[in-house]
Design a protein around this motif. Structure first.
Motif, PDB file in Angstrom:
ATOM      1  N   LYS A  99      26.940  62.389 -77.624  1.00  0.00           N
ATOM      2  CA  LYS A  99      27.857  61.401 -77.049  1.00  0.00           C
ATOM      3  C   LYS A  99      27.888  61.457 -75.526  1.00  0.00           C
ATOM      4  CE  LYS A  99      32.545  59.585 -77.635  1.00  0.00           C
ATOM      5  NZ  LYS A  99      33.831  59.751 -78.372  1.00  0.00           N
ATOM      6  N   GLN A 100      27.835  62.651 -74.965  1.00  0.00           N
ATOM      7  CA  GLN A 100      27.960  62.802 -73.514  1.00  0.00           C
ATOM      8  C   GLN A 100      26.623  62.657 -72.777  1.00  0.00           C
ATOM      9  OE1 GLN A 100      30.959  63.003 -72.188  1.00  0.00           O
ATOM     10  NE2 GLN A 100      31.840  63.029 -74.258  1.00  0.00           N
ATOM     11  N   VAL A 101      25.535  62.855 -73.486  1.00  0.00           N
ATOM     12  CA  VAL A 101      24.218  62.865 -72.839  1.00  0.00           C
ATOM     13  C   VAL A 101      23.801  61.456 -72.424  1.00  0.00           C
ATOM     14  CG1 VAL A 101      21.812  63.588 -73.104  1.00  0.00           C
ATOM     15  CG2 VAL A 101      23.615  64.802 -74.323  1.00  0.00           C
ATOM     16  N   ARG A 102      23.188  61.356 -71.270  1.00  0.00           N
ATOM     17  CA  ARG A 102      22.627  60.070 -70.852  1.00  0.00           C
ATOM     18  C   ARG A 102      21.374  59.791 -71.679  1.00  0.00           C
ATOM     19  NH1 ARG A 102      21.803  61.179 -64.703  1.00  0.00           N
ATOM     20  NH2 ARG A 102      21.824  63.344 -65.430  1.00  0.00           N
ATOM     21  N   LYS A 103      21.193  58.541 -72.080  1.00  0.00           N
ATOM     22  CA  LYS A 103      20.129  58.188 -73.012  1.00  0.00           C
ATOM     23  C   LYS A 103      19.166  57.188 -72.370  1.00  0.00           C
ATOM     24  CE  LYS A 103      23.736  58.783 -76.429  1.00  0.00           C
ATOM     25  NZ  LYS A 103      24.748  59.109 -75.371  1.00  0.00           N
ATOM     26  N   VAL A 104      17.878  57.467 -72.537  1.00  0.00           N
ATOM     27  CA  VAL A 104      16.839  56.607 -71.983  1.00  0.00           C
ATOM     28  C   VAL A 104      15.841  56.287 -73.092  1.00  0.00           C
ATOM     29  CG1 VAL A 104      14.998  56.381 -70.274  1.00  0.00           C
ATOM     30  CG2 VAL A 104      17.079  57.663 -69.706  1.00  0.00           C
ATOM     31  N   ILE A 105      15.561  55.015 -73.289  1.00  0.00           N
ATOM     32  CA  ILE A 105      14.536  54.601 -74.249  1.00  0.00           C
ATOM     33  C   ILE A 105      13.255  54.304 -73.484  1.00  0.00           C
ATOM     34  CG2 ILE A 105      13.876  52.935 -76.030  1.00  0.00           C
ATOM     35  CD1 ILE A 105      16.860  52.288 -76.371  1.00  0.00           C
ATOM     36  N   TRP A 106      12.174  54.957 -73.912  1.00  0.00           N
ATOM     37  CA  TRP A 106      10.854  54.671 -73.330  1.00  0.00           C
ATOM     38  C   TRP A 106      10.130  53.772 -74.315  1.00  0.00           C
ATOM     39  CZ3 TRP A 106       6.356  58.643 -72.317  1.00  0.00           C
ATOM     40  CH2 TRP A 106       5.436  58.072 -71.417  1.00  0.00           C
ATOM     41  N   HIS A 155      16.606  51.957 -69.926  1.00  0.00           N
ATOM     42  CA  HIS A 155      15.330  51.575 -70.509  1.00  0.00           C
ATOM     43  C   HIS A 155      14.192  51.726 -69.502  1.00  0.00           C
ATOM     44  CE1 HIS A 155      17.541  49.612 -73.879  1.00  0.00           C
ATOM     45  NE2 HIS A 155      18.447  49.452 -72.913  1.00  0.00           N
ATOM     46  N   ILE A 156      13.077  52.294 -69.977  1.00  0.00           N
ATOM     47  CA  ILE A 156      11.849  52.375 -69.198  1.00  0.00           C
ATOM     48  C   ILE A 156      10.758  51.660 -69.987  1.00  0.00           C
ATOM     49  CG2 ILE A 156      10.092  53.909 -68.212  1.00  0.00           C
ATOM     50  CD1 ILE A 156      12.252  56.081 -68.050  1.00  0.00           C
ATOM     51  N   SER A 157      10.081  50.730 -69.365  1.00  0.00           N
ATOM     52  CA  SER A 157       8.973  50.055 -70.046  1.00  0.00           C
ATOM     53  C   SER A 157       7.713  50.897 -69.892  1.00  0.00           C
ATOM     54  CB  SER A 157       8.759  48.652 -69.480  1.00  0.00           C
ATOM     55  OG  SER A 157       8.434  48.715 -68.105  1.00  0.00           O
ATOM     56  N   HIS A 158       6.810  50.752 -70.835  1.00  0.00           N
ATOM     57  CA  HIS A 158       5.530  51.466 -70.775  1.00  0.00           C
ATOM     58  C   HIS A 158       4.425  50.535 -70.292  1.00  0.00           C
ATOM     59  CE1 HIS A 158       1.663  52.712 -72.683  1.00  0.00           C
ATOM     60  NE2 HIS A 158       2.020  53.891 -72.241  1.00  0.00           N
ATOM     61  N   SER A 159       4.509  49.285 -70.692  1.00  0.00           N
ATOM     62  CA  SER A 159       3.519  48.275 -70.307  1.00  0.00           C
ATOM     63  C   SER A 159       4.234  47.110 -69.641  1.00  0.00           C
ATOM     64  CB  SER A 159       2.765  47.778 -71.543  1.00  0.00           C
ATOM     65  OG  SER A 159       3.676  47.192 -72.474  1.00  0.00           O
ATOM     66  N   TYR A 160       3.460  46.285 -68.967  1.00  0.00           N
ATOM     67  CA  TYR A 160       4.051  45.066 -68.415  1.00  0.00           C
ATOM     68  C   TYR A 160       4.541  44.175 -69.554  1.00  0.00           C
ATOM     69  CZ  TYR A 160       4.603  40.888 -65.548  1.00  0.00           C
ATOM     70  OH  TYR A 160       5.128  39.791 -64.906  1.00  0.00           O
ATOM     71  N   TYR A 161       3.815  44.194 -70.660  1.00  0.00           N
ATOM     72  CA  TYR A 161       4.220  43.438 -71.851  1.00  0.00           C
ATOM     73  C   TYR A 161       5.605  43.852 -72.332  1.00  0.00           C
ATOM     74  CZ  TYR A 161       4.290  42.444 -76.916  1.00  0.00           C
ATOM     75  OH  TYR A 161       4.646  42.058 -78.179  1.00  0.00           O
ATOM     76  N   SER A 162       5.864  45.153 -72.433  1.00  0.00           N
ATOM     77  CA  SER A 162       7.193  45.595 -72.877  1.00  0.00           C
ATOM     78  C   SER A 162       8.251  45.272 -71.831  1.00  0.00           C
ATOM     79  CB  SER A 162       7.189  47.093 -73.194  1.00  0.00           C
ATOM     80  OG  SER A 162       6.883  47.876 -72.060  1.00  0.00           O
TER      81      SER A 162
END
Length: 342
Positions: A99-106, A155-162
């Motif tokens: 709950k407390q942790v910052r979350k990043v989706i790659w 959010h971090i994108s991996h490709s320009y498409y994403s």
């Protein structure tokens, strides 16, 4: 407003936990290990956190032992820490244990996100999977609507498409970090190998569209890349003049990059990341729509690549040069996103 990691900064005490499927070897897990290894090299406090997958045996797959990323089995639930999640494993976003942790989706693969979410939805609806339904019932599916409402998710994108897809869904990525080709593959490049009139392709990623082209070109030697070791793939690519791929590219696919490094010409479709110059910077004359009326022109281009290989392969030199610089770009992109206090 969701804060940007570059505004928050990764303090010296920050722990970065990279979630990764256990004992699994594909492009996504390798990218996750590359990220962990590079973060450690840049003096970040990074760890791999493995979650189980069907058929998991070894925790760290043997292919990734070389990255030497520390492994942890527990996560400190603190606001100064960060968990990095592949788009295929988003349940931790809704788990109070984090709950407390910052979350990043790659976002390594847009398509795999939809496949995973659809599978979860079907599991929740199917009464036969009552144990799984009981577990998943604790958590909602990670729809884009829910993700947008979470100020603790970035959010971090991996490709320009994403990146484009996220923006279309109303989500602005904090950066774009791709992966890089395994150095072991560069070691297998043999520029002294004579090129042959071979056209190579991945039968797993292609479909009936390419089958029609193959059927219409019986005098051309088509060689499928299947049931081969990495060394066998490299040996074949060293000989082949042309790589053809009309599959869907959910992210920056590895096999097209491998073929380019091995000095093959390329003919590519326009689906997924393959449609974008930012992800695959090749001349447009080698990129085609998957449509019946394009087949005659595609066949003409195939023949041109085989008969005039030594001239046309020069068209792919800029892309090849960029692939040799991918690891340097990877490090630069990480530094843009993860910033420590001076």
């Amino acid at each position: 407003m969701t804060k940007n990691l570059t505004e928050i900064n990764c303090l010296p005490a920050t722990k970065i936990y990279i979630f990764c499927p256990a004992g699994y070897a594909t492009g996504g897990p390798e990218a996750l290990h590359q990220l962990g290894a590079k973060l450690k090299r840049l003096d970040f406090n990074a760890f791999m956190y493995y979650y189980s997958t069907p058929g998991s045996v070894d925790i760290v797959h043997k292919n990734y032992e070389k990255y030497n990323v520390p492994v942890t089995e527990s996560i400190e639930n603190s606001a100064q820490n960060i968990i990095i999640l592949p788009e295929t494993h988003l349940l931790p976003i809704f788990d109070d244990s984090y709950k407390q942790v910052r979350k990043v989706i790659w976002w390594l693969s847009v398509v795999n996100y939809y496949i995973t979410q659809n599978n979860l939805t079907q599991s929740l609806q199917h009464k036969k999977h009552f144990k799984l339904k009981s577990y998943l019932g604790k958590y909602p599916t990670a729809s884009f609507g829910r993700l947008k409402r979470r100020n603790d998710v970035q959010h971090i994108s991996h490709s320009y498409y994403s990146q484009v897809h996220l923006l279309e869904q109303g989500i602005k990525p904090i950066g774009r970090i791709s992966d890089y080709m395994n150095s072991a593959f560069f070691d297998m490049v043999n520029e002294g190998t004579p090129k042959e009139n071979l056209v190579i392709y991945n039968p797993i990623k292609n479909d009936v569209f390419l089958d029609k082209i193959i059927a219409l070109t019986p005098t051309i030697k088509w060689v499928p890349i299947k049931n081969m070791t990495p060394a066998e793939v490299a040996a074949l690519m060293n000989k082949a003049k042309l790589y053809v791929d009309f599959g869907f590219h959910p992210g920056k696919e590895r096999m097209p990059r491998e073929a380019c490094i091995m000095r093959s010409c390329m003919i590519i479709g326009k689906t997924g990341s393959a449609a974008y110059q930012q992800d695959m910077p090749i001349p447009e004359k080698y990129r085609f729509d998957k449509s019946e009326d394009q087949i005659p022109e595609i066949i003409n281009r195939i023949n041109e690549c085989l008969t005039n290989y030594h001239e046309l392969v020069k068209d792919f030199a800029p892309y090849r040069q960029a692939l040799y610089k991918e690891e340097d770009q990877f490090e630069q992109d990480i530094q843009k996103v993860f910033v420590k206090d001076k």
